[in-house]
Design an enzyme around this catalytic site. Structure first.
Site, PDB file in Angstrom:
ATOM      1  N   LYS A  77      41.382  46.190  47.754  1.00 24.64           N
ATOM      2  CA  LYS A  77      40.751  44.933  47.338  1.00 24.64           C
ATOM      3  C   LYS A  77      40.278  44.180  48.590  1.00 24.64           C
ATOM      4  O   LYS A  77      40.962  44.190  49.616  1.00 24.64           O
ATOM      5  CB  LYS A  77      41.764  44.093  46.556  1.00 24.64           C
ATOM      6  CG  LYS A  77      41.167  42.859  45.875  1.00 24.64           C
ATOM      7  CD  LYS A  77      42.257  42.130  45.070  1.00 24.64           C
ATOM      8  CE  LYS A  77      41.704  40.925  44.338  1.00 24.64           C
ATOM      9  NZ  LYS A  77      42.745  40.230  43.551  1.00 24.64           N
ATOM     10  N   SER A 152      41.289  39.183  38.905  1.00 26.93           N
ATOM     11  CA  SER A 152      40.290  39.267  39.944  1.00 26.93           C
ATOM     12  C   SER A 152      40.174  40.639  40.598  1.00 26.93           C
ATOM     13  O   SER A 152      39.151  40.934  41.223  1.00 26.93           O
ATOM     14  CB  SER A 152      40.604  38.232  41.025  1.00 26.93           C
ATOM     15  OG  SER A 152      41.818  38.566  41.668  1.00 26.93           O
ATOM     16  N   SER A 176      46.004  39.019  38.157  1.00 30.63           N
ATOM     17  CA  SER A 176      44.833  39.664  38.746  1.00 30.63           C
ATOM     18  C   SER A 176      44.949  41.168  38.974  1.00 30.63           C
ATOM     19  O   SER A 176      43.961  41.824  39.285  1.00 30.63           O
ATOM     20  CB  SER A 176      44.471  38.999  40.071  1.00 30.63           C
ATOM     21  OG  SER A 176      43.759  37.813  39.821  1.00 30.63           O
TER      22      SER A 176
END
Lengths: 485, 102, 478
Positions: A77, A152, A176
């Protein structure tokens, strides 16, 4: 199997090929790069491929054959710092930023022999549940390209779901990791707060953030947590507790496991099909010998409120450093005035959701409002934590839906932040209490959209989560489905 | 200044003032839109007042950790090239900013 | 109407740690800009602070010496404001739970001993340093100082005059030096002082409008700035006007005036909240006791002991204990040459003068206690004269050479050998018959004259006492 198909395999399957000398890391990586080339144009899961460094990583791999993630391609990420690789949190304000350090989890991945493929798309600064607030544009759900992958960590979840990476790292502040894992039909684990070092994770809300695995199955999640978990003296909130070998928990036996079902998670707003599949999953667990009991978590309804005070407050503080002085964007419109440099740089650099959260967070901490909002939220946080502790006195784990709905359409909630915030309603309490939780695939809607089952555990008892999730997975087929792209 | 919450009336956030504190140049449109959205959110958040927290301790740290410290040992600093390589503006070995007036 | 001044001080002190408050960068002063920085003290994203335990124990040591209570629970908070010297745009500080509070420090005013209460002492990280040149339209930032552990000592508004403020600072610095917790160097910024000052009519209970005074780079500047402000504010009040609003004023040490800070300060809204990256600290009672045991003798106790044990005057004891290193020097010297009054006199007169002319303190020269002891021993044995000793001392301090070595090279030794003196003596006697007869007729000054002549003849090297004795003997008594 032709080597061009290696991308379809799980981590443990690739490891088996390596052990039998049937595949090389070069072949595996090449298969993934080809897959990315073929499908990422549709998905936008990657914001950057480490093209230059992959060859070097492969070369350096030679002596690491015995390492736990030898030759396993991982997507990271974009809020996790990778030395000398652009790390932006999908924000214009950090464009071009190359950290002179690796995050603790990256050090551990390198040491374990993993191959860092590249950086995954995300909601800007992890602010969002849809991956739409990225400065690189939205990531698409591999099961339906008109829909969001969740957020996210939407890029990591989409990439793993679409076989663009074998393993993914995400971060979870209010869901997330788990919510995009559920919406993309993969496994996502948020470890206990303090289990994985946050050193090098660009902070959203420091008291809630935790890095965790996004994988194709439960075994891979255990393998990845084995590598990234553990104490790190550079993170004062990382806990110096013994780290078990999580693969030892992968036994297909949950007889006598005490499973709680909180009634507050099954009222209003929950999608009928989601409700149906969660009900089925609970039955499956019961049929495997688990003892199911209904419980109450009375403060569940306040979790979103408390969270949307605490998280933006911490975020407004953590984001104060983005000002155009030491790194990142500096507005060209601000040459002469210091105040303009701050105001313009931050106005140009932050997207609308980031601005919304910075304003909200600044407001709830400002003079005259601290007690009414921030302090109040911290007290409600205590109540939510106590609710869960009470249940865990009698139960080993709690099961709930991960998300109240399957993936929604891109753009559907973009202008309605409150309804977006409410999509984290089932994942947020976990972060407020600091406990671990895992999401595993538990069904598909008639539109072909994945549904996720969330299992919550006691602090530092990821083992029970792995055990329950593994047993469930072994007795269902959902995790074997892959999107056709 | 921001308006105070009186007689349980819903408090209205003064986005312009808060934006100044947060060093964010917002357009009039943004202020208006954010004001509405944030007031909706704050309205929702207001339900926290239904929880009796009179005797509740706040949780700032979710783990019962305390006294986490390091020993006073010097470790090498960054090389100056690494320190400055991300800087939008620099001069010699300094970061450079618009003039600070005291 | 008469007015009184009310002053409170905020003193910031760098703690003498090797590494910074929350990272491992060195705290050394004077390195090239931005060479003692790392991602943590630069506020790079993703990195995390870790508390330096030495900073904490030095803080506790200081607090104990200043009669403070140590909190049972303390934590760090973030204090937010945007400024380019603050890398994260928040400072890790302590807000509502400082690690220590409610102490005091006694100062001596002309009239009496006065207790200045200390409200709190807390730990925080220092900011970086801004460099700006008048002619340029930009500023430069050096973060070497960012993250150095800083102790903030806050007094209650108990200080009644600029000279009391000065006295407080001298006393505080003295104690901090005794504790060896800080270098206390105002020029290097390791000790800084801001003041709050207001004036009110005598008898009025509420305080006047508070002015925050900054930019005072020496204790003298603190006193001057406060004197200026006290006069300015009193004059405003005497005209029947008011000090309209709280503001921050800066001291201009060249024009000797204070002026309003130009940068507009908005209402302080620091948005403090508990630092989520740092778990709280619960100071361990055993650790506190251990630190208490390591507290050195404080200046006041030492002064009293000097008076008691070495029979020094209050004045001498005061001078000798003002600097810890001077007092240490004194006592180290006594271990070799145990005549306190003599050692004290030399330290306060000739050594003080020699150091003063170099603008240095006793700790900065290579002149050691054993050097002084050696010189004093030489005087006592008659090997050198007092005058020679002074010469020797000065040269030793200036050059760093050992006294015995200098004496040898320069031939600085007293002639105490009777036969060596007698030749000169005979010569003087034969050339000064008149003086000899004067002496014999009872003129006392004649002897002094003759001694002087012998000294001259021996180029000052003869031991005058011995010459005196030999002359008397030779001339057959008076």
């Amino acid at each position: 199997m032709d080597y061009t198909d290696y991308y379809k395999l799980t981590c443990s399957e690739i490891q088996k090929l390596y052990r039998e000398n049937k595949a090389s890391p070069e072949q595996v990586v090449d298969s993934y790069l080809k897959r990315i080339e073929a499908v990422d144009g549709k998905l936008n899961a990657f914001v950057k491929l480490n093209r230059e460094s992959i060859d070097k990583q492969l070369k350096d791999l030679k002596e690491k054959k015995e390492k736990p993630l030898y030759g396993i391609p991982v997507v990271i990420k974009d809020n996790i710092c990778v030395r000398d690789e652009e790390t932006t949190c999908a924000s214009a304000i950090l464009k071009g930023f190359k950290p002179p350090y690796d995050a603790a989890v990256i050090e551990r991945l390198r040491e374990a022999g993993a191959i860092l493929l590249g950086k995954a798309n995300m909601d800007e600064f992890a602010f969002g549940s849809s991956c739409e607030t990225s400065c690189y544009g939205p990531t698409k759900n591999p099961w339906d390209l008109d829909r969001i992958p969740g957020g996210s960590s939407g890029g990591s979840a989409a990439a793993v779901s679409a076989d663009e990476a074998c393993l993914g790292l995400g971060s979870d502040t209010g869901g997330s990791i788990r919510q995009p894992a559920a919406l993309c039909g993969v496994v996502g684990l948020k470890p206990t707060y303090g289990r994985v070092s946050r050193y090098g994770l660009i902070a959203f809300a420091s008291s809630l953030d935790q890095i965790g695995p996004i994988t194709k199955d439960v075994r891979d999640a255990a393998l990845l947590l084995n590598v990234i978990g553990g104490h790190d003296p550079r993170d004062s909130t990382s806990v110096n507790a013994p780290k078990p070998d999580y693969t030892k928990s992968l036994i297909n036996d949950i007889k006598g496991l005490k499973v709680a079902v909180p009634k507050e998670y099954f009222v209003g707003g929950i999608d009928k099909e989601v409700s149906l599949y969660i009900g089925e999953a609970i039955k499956t667990l019961g049929s495997l010998g688990a003892k199911i009991g209904e419980v109450s978590l009375p403060h569940t309804d306040y979790a979103v409120s408390a969270y949307y005070i605490i998280a933006p407050a911490e975020a407004s503080s953590n984001l104060a450093r983005f000002d155009g002085v030491q790194y990142g964007l500096r507005s060209k419109a601000a040459k002469d005035s210091l105040l303009e440099m701050y105001n313009r740089t931050r106005a140009e650099g932050f997207g609308s959701e980031a601005k919304r959260r910075v304003i909200l967070g600044t407001y709830v901490l400002s003079s005259g409002y601290y007690d009414a909002y921030y302090l109040k939220a911290l007290k409600v946080r205590t109540k939510i934590k106590e609710d869960l502790e009470a249940v865990f006195k009698e139960y080993d784990c709690i099961v709930t839906p991960t998300s109240p709905t399957p993936a929604f359409k891109i753009g559907e909630k973009k202008e309605d932040p409150l309804s977006m915030y409410l999509s984290d309603i089932f994942t947020i309490p976990v972060n407020l209490a600091g406990i671990p939780a895992i999401s595993v695939p538990c069904g598909f809607t008639k539109n072909g959209l994945p549904v996720g089952l969330q299992i919550l555990g006691k602090p530092f008892d990821e083992e029970t989560l792995f055990k329950a999730a593994y047993a469930y997975e072994q007795n269902t087929e959902w995790h074997k489905r892959r999107p056709s792209l | 200044m921001v308006s105070k919450d009186n007689n349980n009336k819903k408090s209205e956030i003064d986005v312009g003032y808060v934006a100044k504190l947060a060093r964010l140049a917002l357009t009039a449109d943004e202020i208006k839109r954010l004001g509405k959205q944030l007031n909706d959110i704050l309205g929702y958040i207001g339900k926290l007042n239904n929880v009796d927290t009179a005797k509740v301790q706040p949780t700032s740290h979710v783990l019962p950790l305390k006294n986490v410290e390091r020993t006073d040992k010097v470790v090498p600093s960054l090389r100056i090239e690494e320190t400055l390589k991300n800087a939008p503006l620099k001069e010699n070995s300094f970061f450079k900013v618009p003039k600070v007036i005291e | 109407m008469n007015y009184e001044t009310v002053i409170g001080l905020e003193v910031h002190v760098h703690l003498k740690t090797a590494s910074k408050m929350f990272c491992g960068c060195s705290t050394k002063f004077g390195s090239p800009p931005n060479t003692q920085v790392c991602p943590i003290c630069l506020g790079f994203p993703g990195v995390l602070p870790v508390i330096n335990n030495k900073a904490f124990s030095l803080g506790i040591k200081t607090a104990l010496a200043l009669n403070c209570r140590i909190a049972e629970f303390t934590k760090f908070d973030r204090k937010h404001y945007f400024y380019p010297d603050l890398p994260k745009n928040f400072q890790i500080s302590q807000y509502d739970k400082p690690f220590s509070h409610d102490g005091f420090l006694d100062i001596e005013t002309a009239e009496a001993v006065k207790k200045i209460r200390l409200k709190r002492i807390h730990l925080e990280e220092d900011a970086g340093k801004l460099v700006h040149k008048e002619e340029d339209d930009y500023s430069l930032v050096d973060y070497n100082r960012a993250g150095i552990p800083l102790l903030e000592i806050v007094t209650e508004p108990d200080i009644g005059s600029p000279s009391e403020a000065y006295e407080f600072l001298v006393k505080l610095k003295n104690i901090l030096e005794y504790l060896e917790v800080s270098n206390c160097n105002m020029e290097e910024g390791s000790l800084r002082c801001d003041a709050n000052i207001s004036v009110r009519p005598i008898g009025q209970s509420e305080l006047g409008t508070k002015i925050e005074l900054k930019n005072m780079n020496s204790f003298k500047a603190v006193r001057q700035g406060l004197e200026y402000e006290a006069e300015r504010q009193t004059a405003v009040l005497k005209e029947g006007k008011k000090i309209e609003f709280q503001e921050t004023r800066l001291w201009d040490s060249e024009q000797l005036v204070t002026y309003t800070m130009r940068s507009k300060e908005e209402a302080h809204d620091y948005r403090y909240f508990p630092e989520p990256d740092l778990p709280p600290v619960v100071p361990n009672a055993a650790l506190i006791e251990e630190i208490r045991k390591t507290l050195p003798e404080m200046p006041k106790q030492r002064r009293e002991r000097f008076i008691r044990d070495y029979a020094l005057s209050g004045y001498d004891a005061q001078i000798l204990t003002k600097e810890k290193k001077l007092a240490d020097f004194f006592e180290a010297c006594l271990k070799i040459f145990n005549k306190p009054k003599i050692v004290a006199n030399w330290l306060m007169s000739d050594i003080a003068a020699a150091l003063g002319s170099k603008g240095m303190s006793i700790g900065e020269v290579s002149f050691k206690p054993q050097d002084l002891a050696e010189i004093l021993g030489m005087i006592e044995s008659g090997a050198i004269s007092g005058k020679m000793a002074k010469e020797l001392l000065k040269e030793s301090i200036d050059t760093g050479k050992r006294p015995a070595e200098i004496a040898k090279v320069k031939g600085l030794s007293q002639i105490s050998d009777k036969s060596a003196i007698s030749a000169a003596l005979e010569k003087v006697l034969s050339m000064n018959q008149k003086a000899v007869s004067d002496y014999k007729t009872g003129k006392g000054t004649a002897l002094t004259f003759l001694v002087g002549q012998v000294m001259k003849e021996t180029k000052g090297k003869a031991n005058p006492a011995l010459v005196n004795e030999l002359l008397k003997k030779r001339m057959g008594g008076a």
